[in-house]
Write a protein that holds these residues in place. Structure first.
Motif, PDB file in Angstrom:
ATOM      1  N   SER A 119       0.862  -1.159  -0.075  1.00 47.50           N
ATOM      2  CA  SER A 119       0.119  -0.156  -0.090  1.00 47.50           C
ATOM      3  C   SER A 119       0.905   1.191   0.152  1.00 47.50           C
ATOM      4  O   SER A 119       0.653   2.245  -0.757  1.00 47.50           O
ATOM      5  N   ASP A 141      -8.404  -3.952   4.884  1.00 40.84           N
ATOM      6  CA  ASP A 141      -8.453  -5.334   5.326  1.00 40.84           C
ATOM      7  C   ASP A 141      -7.227  -5.655   5.321  1.00 40.84           C
ATOM      8  O   ASP A 141      -6.909  -7.005   5.147  1.00 40.84           O
ATOM      9  N   LYS A 144      -2.920  -4.521   9.775  1.00 38.26           N
ATOM     10  CA  LYS A 144      -3.616  -3.870  10.704  1.00 38.26           C
ATOM     11  C   LYS A 144      -3.045  -2.383  11.249  1.00 38.26           C
ATOM     12  O   LYS A 144      -3.589  -1.533  11.241  1.00 38.26           O
ATOM     13  N   ASP A 169     -12.003  -3.424   8.568  1.00 44.04           N
ATOM     14  CA  ASP A 169     -12.375  -4.443   8.939  1.00 44.04           C
ATOM     15  C   ASP A 169     -11.412  -4.935   9.924  1.00 44.04           C
ATOM     16  O   ASP A 169     -10.523  -4.331  10.047  1.00 44.04           O
ATOM     17  N   ASN A 170     -11.923  -5.716  11.077  1.00 47.06           N
ATOM     18  CA  ASN A 170     -10.993  -6.213  12.191  1.00 47.06           C
ATOM     19  C   ASN A 170     -10.688  -5.244  13.123  1.00 47.06           C
ATOM     20  O   ASN A 170      -9.595  -5.187  13.923  1.00 47.06           O
ATOM     21  N   GLU A 199     -15.106 -13.459  11.635  1.00 43.89           N
ATOM     22  CA  GLU A 199     -15.528 -14.464  10.587  1.00 43.89           C
ATOM     23  C   GLU A 199     -15.538 -15.968  11.103  1.00 43.89           C
ATOM     24  O   GLU A 199     -14.520 -16.293  11.502  1.00 43.89           O
TER      25      GLU A 199
HETATM   26  O1  LIG Z   1      -4.343 -10.025   9.021  1.00 45.09           O
HETATM   27  C1  LIG Z   1      -5.357  -9.917   8.885  1.00 45.09           C
HETATM   28  N1  LIG Z   1      -5.474  -9.582   7.301  1.00 45.09           N
HETATM   29  C2  LIG Z   1      -4.093  -8.932   6.576  1.00 45.09           C
HETATM   30  C3  LIG Z   1      -3.638 -10.215   5.770  1.00 45.09           C
HETATM   31  C4  LIG Z   1      -2.085  -9.711   5.336  1.00 45.09           C
HETATM   32  C5  LIG Z   1      -2.291  -8.230   4.349  1.00 45.09           C
HETATM   33  C6  LIG Z   1      -1.197  -8.043   3.324  1.00 45.09           C
HETATM   34  N2  LIG Z   1      -1.660  -6.970   2.378  1.00 45.09           N
HETATM   35  C7  LIG Z   1      -2.454  -7.182   1.508  1.00 45.09           C
HETATM   36  C8  LIG Z   1      -2.346  -6.118   0.921  1.00 45.09           C
HETATM   37  C9  LIG Z   1      -1.324  -5.151   1.315  1.00 45.09           C
HETATM   38  C10 LIG Z   1      -1.058  -3.919   1.030  1.00 45.09           C
HETATM   39  N3  LIG Z   1       0.282  -3.540   1.616  1.00 45.09           N
HETATM   40  C11 LIG Z   1       0.691  -3.997   2.563  1.00 45.09           C
HETATM   41  C12 LIG Z   1       0.225  -5.206   3.188  1.00 45.09           C
HETATM   42  C13 LIG Z   1      -0.994  -5.824   2.286  1.00 45.09           C
HETATM   43  C14 LIG Z   1      -6.575 -10.480   9.318  1.00 45.09           C
HETATM   44  C15 LIG Z   1      -6.456 -11.454  10.480  1.00 45.09           C
HETATM   45  C16 LIG Z   1      -7.289 -11.977  10.915  1.00 45.09           C
HETATM   46  C17 LIG Z   1      -7.340 -12.867  12.211  1.00 45.09           C
HETATM   47  C18 LIG Z   1      -6.382 -13.703  12.307  1.00 45.09           C
HETATM   48  C19 LIG Z   1      -6.076 -14.547  13.214  1.00 45.09           C
HETATM   49  C20 LIG Z   1      -6.864 -14.587  14.502  1.00 45.09           C
HETATM   50  F1  LIG Z   1      -6.616 -15.448  15.513  1.00 45.09           F
HETATM   51  C21 LIG Z   1      -7.900 -13.485  14.406  1.00 45.09           C
HETATM   52  C22 LIG Z   1      -8.051 -12.871  13.130  1.00 45.09           C
HETATM   53  C23 LIG Z   1      -8.573 -11.548  10.495  1.00 45.09           C
HETATM   54  C24 LIG Z   1      -8.837 -10.846   9.420  1.00 45.09           C
HETATM   55  O2  LIG Z   1     -10.203 -10.601   9.026  1.00 45.09           O
HETATM   56  C25 LIG Z   1      -7.851 -10.266   8.802  1.00 45.09           C
HETATM   57  O3  LIG Z   1      -8.141  -9.533   7.802  1.00 45.09           O
END
Ligand SMILES: O=C(NCCCCCn1ccc2cnccc21)c1cc(-c2ccc(F)cc2)cc(O)c1O
Ligand SMILES: [Mg+2]
Length: 215
Positions: A119, A141, A144, A169-170, A199
């Motif tokens: 990003s 999303d 974080k 989200d989150n 989710e």
């Molecule tokens: O980490 C989460 N998402 C992000 C994943 C990595 C994104 C990487 N990325 C993508 C585009 C981009 C652009 N620039 C830089 C980096 C970029 C996520 C985690 C949980 C979760 C996990 C374990 C738990 F125990 C509880 C909840 C739930 C969610 O809904 C989530 O969305």
């Protein structure tokens, strides 16, 4: 070697969903992630809130940060009128490769621009590269800890204008405390929390909707 979870999600789509039918793609992923393997899609409960915000905003240009397997990309794109599009950014090339196939299976590839990269690197180029004036809706999303710096970067790049809606989200789980503090205390945003669940679980989570009020 073992297949990856995104590869198993794609297989579930290709065996259970109908080509060109976005709702069947959404249903197939939700069923797989609820009954076979948890995965970090926004899911059906928060996904319904996402749907209602997309319908309310009727965006022409959407930015999604964090594609993963394309589940929320399909949820958003299926609600867009002709001429509208979602630019979705994914850092992980393996996720991006799966997402392209999920989006294609749903028949929505004409409404989606999937970009691979970070990003922080891509946001400064969005205007020039995609001819975007400002985004009507941004769905956050991704990492974080990037929600806040990227929101500030979007502001600095003039990609957020009066009326732009940020949907994050989150905000509870995993949590984005610095982002929440910023949008809830800034005089330039009108923020509201949509309480839901992580989710496919009973854990609390939710979406934060923040409308930019202008400078
Ligand atoms: O980490 C989460 N998402 C992000 C994943 C990595 C994104 C990487 N990325 C993508 C585009 C981009 C652009 N620039 C830089 C980096 C970029 C996520 C985690 C949980 C979760 C996990 C374990 C738990 F125990 C509880 C909840 C739930 C969610 O809904 C989530 O969305
Ligand atoms: Mg998420």
């Amino acid at each position: 070697t073992r297949t990856s979870r995104p590869q198993r999600i794609l297989k579930a789509v290709q065996t259970k969903a109908t080509v060109g039918d976005p709702q069947s793609v959404i249903t197939a992923i939700d069923h797989f992630c609820r009954h076979r393997e948890w995965a970090m899609n926004v899911g059906d409960e928060k996904g319904s809130i996402l749907d209602s915000v997309v319908n309310e905003v009727s965006p022409v240009t959407v930015l999604e940060l964090g594609t993963y397997c394309g589940y929320s990309t399909v949820r958003i794109a299926r609600l867009l009128p002709p001429g509208a599009c979602v630019i979705t950014l994914e850092f992980n090339p393996d996720y991006a490769a799966i997402a392209r196939q999920v989006i294609k299976w749903s028949g929505l590839e004409d409404k989606v621009q999937l970009v691979e990269g970070a990003s922080g690197d891509w946001i400064p180029w969005m205007k020039e590269h995609f001819g975007v004036q400002a985004f009507d809706l941004v769905f956050l999303d991704h990492w974080k800890e990037r929600y806040l710096p990227d929101t500030k970067l979007l502001e600095e790049c003039g990609l957020i204008q009066k009326g732009t809606v940020l949907l994050a989200d989150n905000v509870i789980c995993p949590g984005t405390p610095d982002y929440l503090e910023y949008v809830r205390n800034s005089p330039h945003y009108n923020s509201q929390y949509y309480r839901s669940h992580l989710e496919y679980t009973k854990a609390e989570d939710g979406l934060e909707k923040s409308v930019f009020l202008g400078y």
